[in-house]
Design a protein around this motif. Structure first.
Motif, PDB file in Angstrom:
ATOM      1  N   MET A   1      31.865  46.137 -44.613  1.00 15.51           N
ATOM      2  CA  MET A   1      30.518  45.506 -44.728  1.00 15.51           C
ATOM      3  C   MET A   1      30.093  44.633 -43.876  1.00 15.51           C
ATOM      4  N   ILE A   2      29.030  44.607 -43.491  1.00 17.21           N
ATOM      5  CA  ILE A   2      28.409  43.562 -42.583  1.00 17.21           C
ATOM      6  C   ILE A   2      27.641  42.645 -43.305  1.00 17.21           C
ATOM      7  N   PHE A   3      27.778  41.587 -43.100  1.00 13.16           N
ATOM      8  CA  PHE A   3      27.080  40.346 -43.877  1.00 13.16           C
ATOM      9  C   PHE A   3      26.411  39.509 -42.976  1.00 13.16           C
ATOM     10  N   LYS A   4      25.205  39.432 -42.882  1.00 10.99           N
ATOM     11  CA  LYS A   4      24.577  38.591 -41.863  1.00 10.99           C
ATOM     12  C   LYS A   4      23.913  37.243 -41.956  1.00 10.99           C
ATOM     13  N   LEU A   5      24.566  36.745 -43.028  1.00 10.16           N
ATOM     14  CA  LEU A   5      24.106  35.141 -43.346  1.00 10.16           C
ATOM     15  C   LEU A   5      24.064  34.297 -42.043  1.00 10.16           C
ATOM     16  N   ARG A   6      25.122  34.362 -41.257  1.00  4.09           N
ATOM     17  CA  ARG A   6      24.998  33.385 -40.079  1.00  4.09           C
ATOM     18  C   ARG A   6      24.137  33.911 -39.038  1.00  4.09           C
ATOM     19  N   ASP A   7      23.734  35.153 -38.831  1.00  4.56           N
ATOM     20  CA  ASP A   7      22.794  35.388 -38.030  1.00  4.56           C
ATOM     21  C   ASP A   7      21.374  35.172 -38.552  1.00  4.56           C
ATOM     22  N   ILE A   8      21.008  35.288 -39.829  1.00  4.98           N
ATOM     23  CA  ILE A   8      19.787  34.910 -40.288  1.00  4.98           C
ATOM     24  C   ILE A   8      19.606  33.468 -40.255  1.00  4.98           C
ATOM     25  N   ARG A   9      20.655  32.662 -40.671  1.00  2.78           N
ATOM     26  CA  ARG A   9      20.487  31.153 -40.677  1.00  2.78           C
ATOM     27  C   ARG A   9      20.301  30.724 -39.309  1.00  2.78           C
ATOM     28  N   GLU A  10      20.965  31.237 -38.167  1.00  7.24           N
ATOM     29  CA  GLU A  10      20.652  30.811 -36.952  1.00  7.24           C
ATOM     30  C   GLU A  10      19.562  31.322 -36.211  1.00  7.24           C
ATOM     31  N   SER A  11      19.071  32.249 -36.644  1.00  2.23           N
ATOM     32  CA  SER A  11      17.643  32.737 -36.146  1.00  2.23           C
ATOM     33  C   SER A  11      16.534  31.804 -36.772  1.00  2.23           C
ATOM     34  N   LYS A  12      16.827  31.053 -37.658  1.00  3.26           N
ATOM     35  CA  LYS A  12      15.738  30.092 -38.431  1.00  3.26           C
ATOM     36  C   LYS A  12      16.112  28.754 -37.856  1.00  3.26           C
ATOM     37  N   ASN A  13      17.144  28.721 -36.843  1.00  2.89           N
ATOM     38  CA  ASN A  13      17.393  27.416 -36.293  1.00  2.89           C
ATOM     39  C   ASN A  13      17.733  26.268 -37.425  1.00  2.89           C
ATOM     40  N   LEU A  14      18.442  26.721 -38.388  1.00  2.00           N
ATOM     41  CA  LEU A  14      19.111  25.943 -39.399  1.00  2.00           C
ATOM     42  C   LEU A  14      20.546  25.885 -39.273  1.00  2.00           C
ATOM     43  N   THR A  15      20.954  24.383 -39.450  1.00  2.00           N
ATOM     44  CA  THR A  15      22.497  24.349 -39.806  1.00  2.00           C
ATOM     45  C   THR A  15      23.194  24.776 -40.958  1.00  2.00           C
ATOM     46  N   LEU A  19      21.045  24.494 -44.512  1.00  2.00           N
ATOM     47  CA  LEU A  19      20.635  25.678 -45.453  1.00  2.00           C
ATOM     48  C   LEU A  19      21.307  25.224 -46.691  1.00  2.00           C
ATOM     49  N   SER A  20      22.191  24.292 -46.725  1.00  2.00           N
ATOM     50  CA  SER A  20      22.965  23.899 -48.052  1.00  2.00           C
ATOM     51  C   SER A  20      21.907  22.992 -48.682  1.00  2.00           C
ATOM     52  N   GLU A  21      21.085  21.939 -48.240  1.00  2.00           N
ATOM     53  CA  GLU A  21      20.180  21.189 -48.600  1.00  2.00           C
ATOM     54  C   GLU A  21      19.216  21.897 -49.283  1.00  2.00           C
ATOM     55  N   LEU A  22      18.315  23.001 -48.429  1.00  3.69           N
ATOM     56  CA  LEU A  22      17.424  23.675 -48.875  1.00  3.69           C
ATOM     57  C   LEU A  22      17.813  24.646 -50.152  1.00  3.69           C
ATOM     58  N   SER A  23      19.030  25.160 -50.026  1.00  2.57           N
ATOM     59  CA  SER A  23      19.183  26.210 -51.024  1.00  2.57           C
ATOM     60  C   SER A  23      20.032  25.470 -52.399  1.00  2.57           C
ATOM     61  N   GLY A  24      20.610  24.412 -52.129  1.00  2.37           N
ATOM     62  CA  GLY A  24      21.142  23.823 -53.184  1.00  2.37           C
ATOM     63  C   GLY A  24      22.635  24.286 -53.486  1.00  2.37           C
TER      64      GLY A  24
END
Length: 70
Positions: A1-15, A19-24
């Motif tokens: 299974m492909i999980f795209k979390l890193r790709d999406i996070r990096e495309s938003k220029n977030l560390t 992301l931790s702070e924004l998402s809780g």
């Protein structure tokens, strides 16, 4: 299974920390999901939805459908 979390996070220029702070969601959880230390298929739905809200994406974006064509 492909999980795209890193790709999406990096495309938003977030560390991961941002992301931790924004998402809780704990930084360790995000790291474990990205590094596949924890199987993303076993992640809590509430955790994944919080991440999706912070990234402005859908749950299906994290787990894109791949069709195997033989």
């Amino acid at each position: 299974m492909i999980f795209k979390l890193r790709d999406i996070r990096e495309s938003k220029n977030l560390t991961r920390r941002e992301l931790s702070e924004l998402s809780g969601v704990h930084l360790q959880t995000i790291t474990a999901l990205e590094e596949k230390i924890n199987n993303p298929a076993n992640a809590k739905l509430s955790t994944l939805l919080a991440i999706c809200r912070a990234l402005g994406c859908k749950l299906s974006d994290l787990y894109p459908y791949e069709r195997n064509i033989a």
